[in-house]
Design an enzyme around this catalytic site. Structure first.
Site, PDB file in Angstrom:
ATOM      1  N   GLU A  57      36.666  40.018  37.837  1.00 54.55           N
ATOM      2  CA  GLU A  57      37.100  38.753  37.271  1.00 54.55           C
ATOM      3  C   GLU A  57      38.599  38.645  37.571  1.00 54.55           C
ATOM      4  O   GLU A  57      39.337  39.584  37.284  1.00 54.55           O
ATOM      5  CB  GLU A  57      36.853  38.786  35.754  1.00 54.55           C
ATOM      6  CG  GLU A  57      37.014  37.440  35.125  1.00 54.55           C
ATOM      7  CD  GLU A  57      36.777  37.458  33.618  1.00 54.55           C
ATOM      8  OE1 GLU A  57      36.268  38.461  33.085  1.00 54.55           O
ATOM      9  OE2 GLU A  57      37.122  36.446  32.999  1.00 54.55           O
ATOM     10  N   ARG A 292      31.641  54.643  33.822  1.00 57.64           N
ATOM     11  CA  ARG A 292      32.950  54.163  34.212  1.00 57.64           C
ATOM     12  C   ARG A 292      33.923  55.329  34.275  1.00 57.64           C
ATOM     13  O   ARG A 292      33.693  56.384  33.703  1.00 57.64           O
ATOM     14  CB  ARG A 292      33.455  53.089  33.259  1.00 57.64           C
ATOM     15  CG  ARG A 292      33.655  53.569  31.824  1.00 57.64           C
ATOM     16  CD  ARG A 292      33.995  52.433  30.874  1.00 57.64           C
ATOM     17  NE  ARG A 292      35.312  51.904  31.098  1.00 57.64           N
ATOM     18  CZ  ARG A 292      35.563  50.655  31.490  1.00 57.64           C
ATOM     19  NH1 ARG A 292      34.598  49.797  31.697  1.00 57.64           N
ATOM     20  NH2 ARG A 292      36.794  50.242  31.673  1.00 57.64           N
ATOM     21  N   LYS A 302      42.467  46.001  31.299  1.00 55.77           N
ATOM     22  CA  LYS A 302      43.427  45.009  31.789  1.00 55.77           C
ATOM     23  C   LYS A 302      44.258  44.446  30.645  1.00 55.77           C
ATOM     24  O   LYS A 302      45.453  44.220  30.795  1.00 55.77           O
ATOM     25  CB  LYS A 302      42.680  43.857  32.461  1.00 55.77           C
ATOM     26  CG  LYS A 302      42.211  44.169  33.862  1.00 55.77           C
ATOM     27  CD  LYS A 302      41.561  42.920  34.443  1.00 55.77           C
ATOM     28  CE  LYS A 302      40.330  43.251  35.251  1.00 55.77           C
ATOM     29  NZ  LYS A 302      39.322  42.197  35.215  1.00 55.77           N
TER      30      LYS A 302
END
Ligand code: ATP
Ligand code: MG
Length: 592
Positions: A57, A292, A302
């Site tokens: 994104e 992850r 982020k």
């Protein structure tokens, strides 16, 4: 580049290899661009044996966790004769920005990957699918698979149930397809305010999986989109847009992180329905989850990285202490070291922590074989060779790389006044100290052997100069030089040709391996000594360093000429990593 890195097998490779040998994907057609099945059927057999995608994104800069995902997705496509699509998952208008798009493309390219293929470019934007996404939503509504819910957000939440209690049906769940279609078209036409209606998939409010309890698939948002402007005021939810984007792009293996495992039934449900509608052919894309990357002494979110930037605790997204790809790059990491790291940590199905020392070691392993050697005196103290005639110099040389003679040698001079490291002299040597102290002999690396005769103090008692005498016929590489047996071998640079430069000694950003352990704010775990700026004296050849040139400063570690602040003839050096791990892998961040 990463041909040098050994590829470890893992469950995703095993899965792909099984699919390939079973010929599962062999009959797919590809129109050369994304689209629904009728378009793809007009194309030839897909020349790509598999298709993967990297779908960020564009709402921030990529970090080391994304680097793992990039290496995995692009790496698998490369290894199995496939393609990896670079896709911007830009369906949420408010947080996204062109600045992030550009930085993401740069990061992927810097890592050595490309979406540009000989016959086509595989760079896509989910926002290009808005028309298809809407068209499919209308089909779902017409076929009773979706409905417009007009409850308030609170009312919807109240009926959603909990992990232990089933949800209950919305009073709007049985609206007729005609009413739903009319309402959704009014939503799209901007006739209803935000929050007044949402479009929901009609699945099962009693499902034990909360994601299947009639998830929202479209909501009203009067927001300007960075690519589609104000063309839309209804935007699809991630869980709706993602599987459809995969299917439009002919993705075979849709690899994501473990937190999406519970979303997989929804992913499959949507594609099954749309396959029923003839929009997609089988085999449908398969979602595969992996753990992850969690890295100690770092934060990989982020939002929290943005907090560090906005509060001024770092100088920007590319601060060399940041775990962002731009930060790692500026710190001195190479793309190869990141590939090496990604291969080493592997791919697994269980969440775990990787120690920062693994990343640092990957950089050392890469630079050890490549970085030019150089001398830098980081904490200079003057050494005067009292029996060396003033004004005379002696040419010395050292290899650019000790194992690679073909890279030639560096030249510099020995003279009467030299800079040495302050810690290479002491008046009161502890046991086992072999460097300079009165009466002791050391070799000045690539130069001569000297014997220390004394030192001078300032008014405060601090040593400001050391004196020594050179021993005859002791020059490195000349006959008889090894008649002198010395245990210490120290580096130096001549005062009259040394170049003074700024060196930034970076260390880990956090003091603690787990900056957020126990619900603590990561800001409280910041390492107050993560940056020290010093003035160093370096050998003359370093004055010509270009941005991003990397060196091993002998005895100190690996350094890079800062890519932003280095000017012609005036380099600024960043310490990328020390020569040895000084934290101790499992120390939990003890002070050194
Ligand atoms: P953040 O929560 O920091 O915003 P994200 O996962 O929401 O990260 P995306 O832009 O959605 O960021 O991620 C793009 C891709 O990168 C996704 O496929 C995601 O699975 C992958 N990814 C993100 N973080 C990690 C990580 N720590 N380890 C491995 N892959 C990751
Ligand atoms: Mg995300």
């Amino acid at each position: 580049m990463s041909e040098l890195v050994e590829r470890a097998s893992h469950f995703i490779r095993a899965r792909i290899e099984a699919d390939l040998s079973g010929g599962i994907h062999a009959q797919r057609h590809w129109a050369g661009r994304p689209g629904a099945a009728p378009l793809h059927r007009t194309g030839a057999l897909d020349p790509a044996r598999i298709r993967t995608r990297f779908p960020p994104e564009p709402n921030g800069y990529l970090h080391v966790g994304h680097a793992k995902s990039i290496c995995l997705n692009f790496g698998l496509a490369r290894d199995y004769g496939g393609r990896c699509h670079m896709r911007f998952d830009d369906t949420n208008p408010v947080k996204e920005d062109q600045e992030y798009v550009d930085s993401i493309l740069d990061a992927v390219r810097w890592l050595g990957f490309d979406w540009q293929n000989p016959s086509e470019s595989n760079l896509y934007y989910a926002s290009d699918y808005f028309d298809d996404l809407w068209r499919f939503a209308e089909w779902l509504v017409e076929h009773g698979y979706a409905y417009v819910d007009s409850q308030s957000a609170e009312a919807m939440r109240a009926l959603r149930g909990t992990l232990t209690e089933p949800g209950r049906n919305s009073p709007y769940r049985d609206r007729s397809p005609e009413d739903n279609l009319r309402l959704m078209r009014e939503m799209r036409a901007g006739q209803h305010p935000e929050g007044s209606h949402v479009l929901r998939a009609k699945i099962d409010m009693a499902s034990p999986n909360m994601n299947m309890r009639d998830p929202a698939i479209y909501r009203i948002r009067f927001a300007e989109h960075h690519r589609t402007g104000d063309r839309w005021c209804v935007y699809p939810m991630y869980d709706y847009a993602h599987p459809i984007s995969d299917a439009l792009e002919n993705i075979t293996h849709s690899i994501c992180t473990l937190e999406f495992a519970d979303h997989r039934p929804l992913y499959d449900w949507l594609l099954e329905r749309l396959a029923e509608g003839g929009f997609f052919d089988r085999p449908l894309p398969q979602q595969i989850e992996f753990a992850r990357l969690n890295l100690t002494y770092a934060i990989t979110s982020k939002r929290k990285l943005q907090e560090l930037v906005q509060s001024g605790r770092v100088v920007g997204w590319d601060d060399p202490r940041m775990p962002t790809i731009v930060g790692l790059r500026r710190r001195g990491y190479t793309p190869e070291s990141i590939h090496r790291f990604a291969e080493q940590i592997g791919v697994s199905k269980a969440d775990s922590w990787i120690d920062m020392s693994v990343l640092e070691q990957a950089l050392r392993d890469d630079l050890e074989t490549r970085a030019a050697r150089a001398v830098a005196v980081l904490d200079p103290l003057k050494l005067v060779i009292t029996n060396w005639p003033a004004g005379t110099r002696d040419a010395c040389s050292a290899p650019v790389h000790p194992q690679r003679a073909e890279r030639g040698s560096r030249r510099f001079h020995f003279g009467r006044e030299l800079w040495i490291e302050r810690e290479d002299f002491t008046e009161h040597p502890p046991k086992g100290y072999f460097r300079l102290f009165p009466g002791n002999r050391v070799r000045l690396r690539y130069g001569h052997v000297v014997e220390c005769t004394g030192c001078t103090h300032d008014a405060g008692g601090r040593v400001i100069e050391v004196q020594a005498q050179v021993l005859p016929d002791s020059k490195s590489g000349t006959p008889g030089a090894d008649q002198y047996k010395v245990k210490g071998n120290i580096h130096w640079v001549a005062v009259d040709e040394a170049v003074e430069v700024e060196v930034r000694l970076y260390d880990r950003l956090y003091r603690e391996a787990h900056p957020e352990a126990g619900g603590r704010n990561h800001i409280d775990a910041l390492n107050p000594d993560s940056l020290r700026r010093i003035r160093a004296q370096v050998e003359p050849s370093l004055a010509r360093a270009e941005p991003e040139d990397r060196f091993q400063f002998e005895r100190h570690g690996y350094f890079v000429a800062d890519r932003k602040d280095t000017q012609p003839g005036v380099p600024v050096f960043n310490r990328a990593v020390s020569l040895k791990d000084s934290w101790g892998a499992a120390s939990g961040g003890k002070a050194r």
